[in-house]
Design an enzyme around this catalytic site. Structure first.
Site, PDB file in Angstrom:
ATOM      1  N   HIS A 190      -2.331  -3.318  -6.417  1.00  0.00           N
ATOM      2  CA  HIS A 190      -2.854  -2.892  -5.118  1.00  0.00           C
ATOM      3  C   HIS A 190      -4.355  -3.161  -5.045  1.00  0.00           C
ATOM      4  CE1 HIS A 190      -3.684   0.471  -2.016  1.00  0.00           C
ATOM      5  NE2 HIS A 190      -3.300  -0.625  -1.406  1.00  0.00           N
TER       6      HIS A 190
ATOM      7  N   SER B  79       0.835  -1.204   0.000  1.00  0.00           N
ATOM      8  CA  SER B  79       0.000   0.000   0.000  1.00  0.00           C
ATOM      9  C   SER B  79       0.863   1.244   0.000  1.00  0.00           C
ATOM     10  CB  SER B  79      -0.856   0.078   1.268  1.00  0.00           C
ATOM     11  OG  SER B  79      -1.681  -1.019   1.385  1.00  0.00           O
TER      12      SER B  79
ATOM     13  N   ASN C  33      -5.349   6.072  -1.937  1.00  0.00           N
ATOM     14  CA  ASN C  33      -4.853   6.462  -0.611  1.00  0.00           C
ATOM     15  C   ASN C  33      -4.300   7.884  -0.599  1.00  0.00           C
ATOM     16  OD1 ASN C  33      -5.649   4.081   0.468  1.00  0.00           O
ATOM     17  ND2 ASN C  33      -3.627   3.170   0.629  1.00  0.00           N
TER      18      ASN C  33
ATOM     19  N   GLU D 279      -5.307  -1.209  -8.308  1.00  0.00           N
ATOM     20  CA  GLU D 279      -4.400  -0.226  -8.898  1.00  0.00           C
ATOM     21  C   GLU D 279      -3.187  -0.983  -9.460  1.00  0.00           C
ATOM     22  OE1 GLU D 279      -5.375   3.681  -6.117  1.00  0.00           O
ATOM     23  OE2 GLU D 279      -3.839   2.277  -5.428  1.00  0.00           O
TER      24      GLU D 279
HETATM   25  N1  LIG Z   1      -5.196  -4.757   5.147  1.00  0.00           N
HETATM   26  C1  LIG Z   1      -5.460  -3.860   4.192  1.00  0.00           C
HETATM   27  O1  LIG Z   1      -6.460  -3.119   4.238  1.00  0.00           O
HETATM   28  C2  LIG Z   1      -4.556  -3.756   3.001  1.00  0.00           C
HETATM   29  C3  LIG Z   1      -5.064  -3.213   1.795  1.00  0.00           C
HETATM   30  C4  LIG Z   1      -4.236  -3.179   0.669  1.00  0.00           C
HETATM   31  C5  LIG Z   1      -2.933  -3.628   0.752  1.00  0.00           C
HETATM   32  N2  LIG Z   1      -2.458  -4.129   1.937  1.00  0.00           N
HETATM   33  C6  LIG Z   1      -1.078  -4.625   1.956  1.00  0.00           C
HETATM   34  O2  LIG Z   1      -1.120  -6.055   1.854  1.00  0.00           O
HETATM   35  C7  LIG Z   1       0.011  -6.611   2.514  1.00  0.00           C
HETATM   36  C8  LIG Z   1      -0.452  -7.638   3.543  1.00  0.00           C
HETATM   37  O3  LIG Z   1      -1.303  -7.000   4.466  1.00  0.00           O
HETATM   38  P1  LIG Z   1      -2.391  -7.809   5.317  1.00  0.00           P
HETATM   39  O4  LIG Z   1      -3.335  -6.781   5.839  1.00  0.00           O
HETATM   40  O5  LIG Z   1      -2.906  -8.959   4.536  1.00  0.00           O
HETATM   41  O6  LIG Z   1      -1.479  -8.333   6.519  1.00  0.00           O
HETATM   42  P2  LIG Z   1      -1.676  -9.648   7.444  1.00  0.00           P
HETATM   43  O7  LIG Z   1      -0.989  -9.326   8.717  1.00  0.00           O
HETATM   44  O8  LIG Z   1      -3.097 -10.081   7.481  1.00  0.00           O
HETATM   45  O9  LIG Z   1      -0.843 -10.756   6.653  1.00  0.00           O
HETATM   46  C9  LIG Z   1       0.560 -10.710   6.622  1.00  0.00           C
HETATM   47  C10 LIG Z   1       1.116 -11.931   5.935  1.00  0.00           C
HETATM   48  O10 LIG Z   1       2.540 -11.862   6.000  1.00  0.00           O
HETATM   49  C11 LIG Z   1       3.023 -13.140   6.334  1.00  0.00           C
HETATM   50  N3  LIG Z   1       4.326 -13.015   6.994  1.00  0.00           N
HETATM   51  C12 LIG Z   1       4.600 -12.541   8.218  1.00  0.00           C
HETATM   52  N4  LIG Z   1       5.910 -12.637   8.488  1.00  0.00           N
HETATM   53  C13 LIG Z   1       6.480 -13.197   7.386  1.00  0.00           C
HETATM   54  C14 LIG Z   1       7.809 -13.559   7.043  1.00  0.00           C
HETATM   55  N5  LIG Z   1       8.825 -13.361   7.869  1.00  0.00           N
HETATM   56  N6  LIG Z   1       8.016 -14.103   5.815  1.00  0.00           N
HETATM   57  C15 LIG Z   1       7.006 -14.288   4.943  1.00  0.00           C
HETATM   58  N7  LIG Z   1       5.721 -13.984   5.232  1.00  0.00           N
HETATM   59  C16 LIG Z   1       5.465 -13.430   6.427  1.00  0.00           C
HETATM   60  C17 LIG Z   1       1.970 -13.688   7.274  1.00  0.00           C
HETATM   61  O11 LIG Z   1       2.117 -15.081   7.422  1.00  0.00           O
HETATM   62  C18 LIG Z   1       0.705 -13.247   6.569  1.00  0.00           C
HETATM   63  O12 LIG Z   1       0.377 -14.148   5.544  1.00  0.00           O
HETATM   64  C19 LIG Z   1       0.787  -5.436   3.110  1.00  0.00           C
HETATM   65  O13 LIG Z   1       1.789  -5.044   2.211  1.00  0.00           O
HETATM   66  C20 LIG Z   1      -0.277  -4.351   3.213  1.00  0.00           C
HETATM   67  O14 LIG Z   1       0.253  -3.047   3.185  1.00  0.00           O
HETATM   68  C21 LIG Z   1      -3.234  -4.227   3.053  1.00  0.00           C
END
Ligand SMILES: NC(=O)c1ccc[n+]([C@@H]2O[C@H](COP(=O)([O-])OP(=O)(O)OC[C@H]3O[C@@H](n4cnc5c(N)ncnc54)[C@H](O)[C@@H]3O)[C@@H](O)[C@H]2O)c1
Length: 283
Positions: free
Chosen positions: A140, A119, A190, A152
């Site tokens: 995204h 993000s 964003n 995106e």
């Molecule tokens: N939550 C939102 O609203 C949103 C929206 C768009 C984009 N994002 C982006 O998506 C991505 C994931 O966010 P999320 O909300 O799903 O987070 P989350 O915490 O739900 O998931 C994180 C993931 O990372 C993995 N992880 C953790 N440590 C790790 C490691 N050392 N090696 C490999 N994998 C590892 C976890 O197992 C999990 O699958 C981020 O880059 C975030 O910025 C989030």
């Protein structure tokens, strides 16, 4: 290029949603988690959403079974070797993402597209970790990924036209509404929404307005489908603060810094819907 097989790295909130989009669109999908337990948890999340879809008659039991049957799990990035597109959705930490992309670059075919769901990080800085950065793009998605149509498609300076087009076409083919944008802070949504929501939150204190009245004003007067306080509660107050801080760090505008009221809510553990309390109570 034709994309047949998709890899998703990380089956957390976003990764599970993206994997669901992929299997529902008919793609064999490999989900990679750090351990078996987290992999099974991600799969169970997808199963639960699909089951709800069957109950609500949005899909049939057969379609659900076929979709879940397209998902395989692994803990090894090397098992993504045959994927044509890999979408990364691990924690929002640059060193971790760079590590993942360096490894993906080694294990996948040279023509595979590698996408990050970041993000707030720079897609270019993530791409630099790959020997072939031209095949790296941003994709995204928005939360919840199976519900919100927008993706995106982020072009970094190194991204090739082919990689951008392949990511765009895949998203469109999977039933999403892709848009093209560049690797600038906050991309499109964003960059606009975060300072705007911060303005809304500041109005509460500056003008002595109650959250209920602010939301009523913006839904009824500005046609927002959801009021700003309800929206921040839905996104997660911690998630919004994190995105605000990242934008503020990059662009330096005061409007982008998280308002004090949000920091206080976070300190009280009121993170929005996911904790049952935020601006509003949900229990
Ligand atoms: N939550 C939102 O609203 C949103 C929206 C768009 C984009 N994002 C982006 O998506 C991505 C994931 O966010 P999320 O909300 O799903 O987070 P989350 O915490 O739900 O998931 C994180 C993931 O990372 C993995 N992880 C953790 N440590 C790790 C490691 N050392 N090696 C490999 N994998 C590892 C976890 O197992 C999990 O699958 C981020 O880059 C975030 O910025 C989030």
């Amino acid at each position: 290029m034709e994309i047949r097989r998709v890899g998703v790295v990380g089956l957390g909130t976003m990764g599970a949603g993206i994997a669901q989009v992929s299997v529902q669109a008919g793609f064999d999908t490999v989900g990679r988690e750090v351990n078996d337990e987290l992999g099974e948890r991600g799969k169970a999340t997808i199963d639960r959403y699909l089951t709800r879809g069957v109950e609500k008659r949005r899909l049939t039991q057969e379609e659900k079974d076929a979709a879940i049957g397209r998902l395989t799990l692994t803990t090894e990035l090397a098992d993504l070797a045959n994927c044509d597109l890999v979408i990364e959705a691990v924690l929002e930490e640059l060193p971790l993402k760079r590590e993942v992309f360096a490894e993906l670059d080694r294990v996948t075919r040279p023509d595979a597209i590698l996408a990050t769901n970041t993000s707030a990080l720079s897609v270019a800085e993530i791409a630099e970790a790959a020997d072939r950065p031209e095949r790296v793009v941003g994709m995204h998605f928005f939360n919840p990924a199976p519900v919100l149509p927008l993706v995106e498609i982020v072009r970094a300076p190194q991204s090739s036209d082919d990689a951008v087009r392949a990511a765009y076409d895949w998203a469109q083919g999977a039933g999403k509404q892709p848009v093209n944008c560049n690797d600038t802070p906050g991309f499109i949504v964003n960059r606009i929404l975060i300072p705007l929501l911060n303005d809304c939150v500041r109005v509460l204190d500056e003008a002595g307005v109650a959250p209920e009245d602010l939301d009523k004003a913006m839904t009824n007067g500005a046609g927002w489908p959801l009021g700003p306080c309800g929206l921040v509660d839905l996104v997660g107050i911690d998630v919004h603060i994190h995105a605000s801080e990242a934008l503020y760090e990059k662009l330096g505008e005061e409007r982008m810094a998280p308002p004090e009221r949000l920091l206080q809510l976070q300190k009280q553990g009121r993170l929005g819907r996911k904790t049952g309390h935020g601006f509003f109570d949900y229990e």
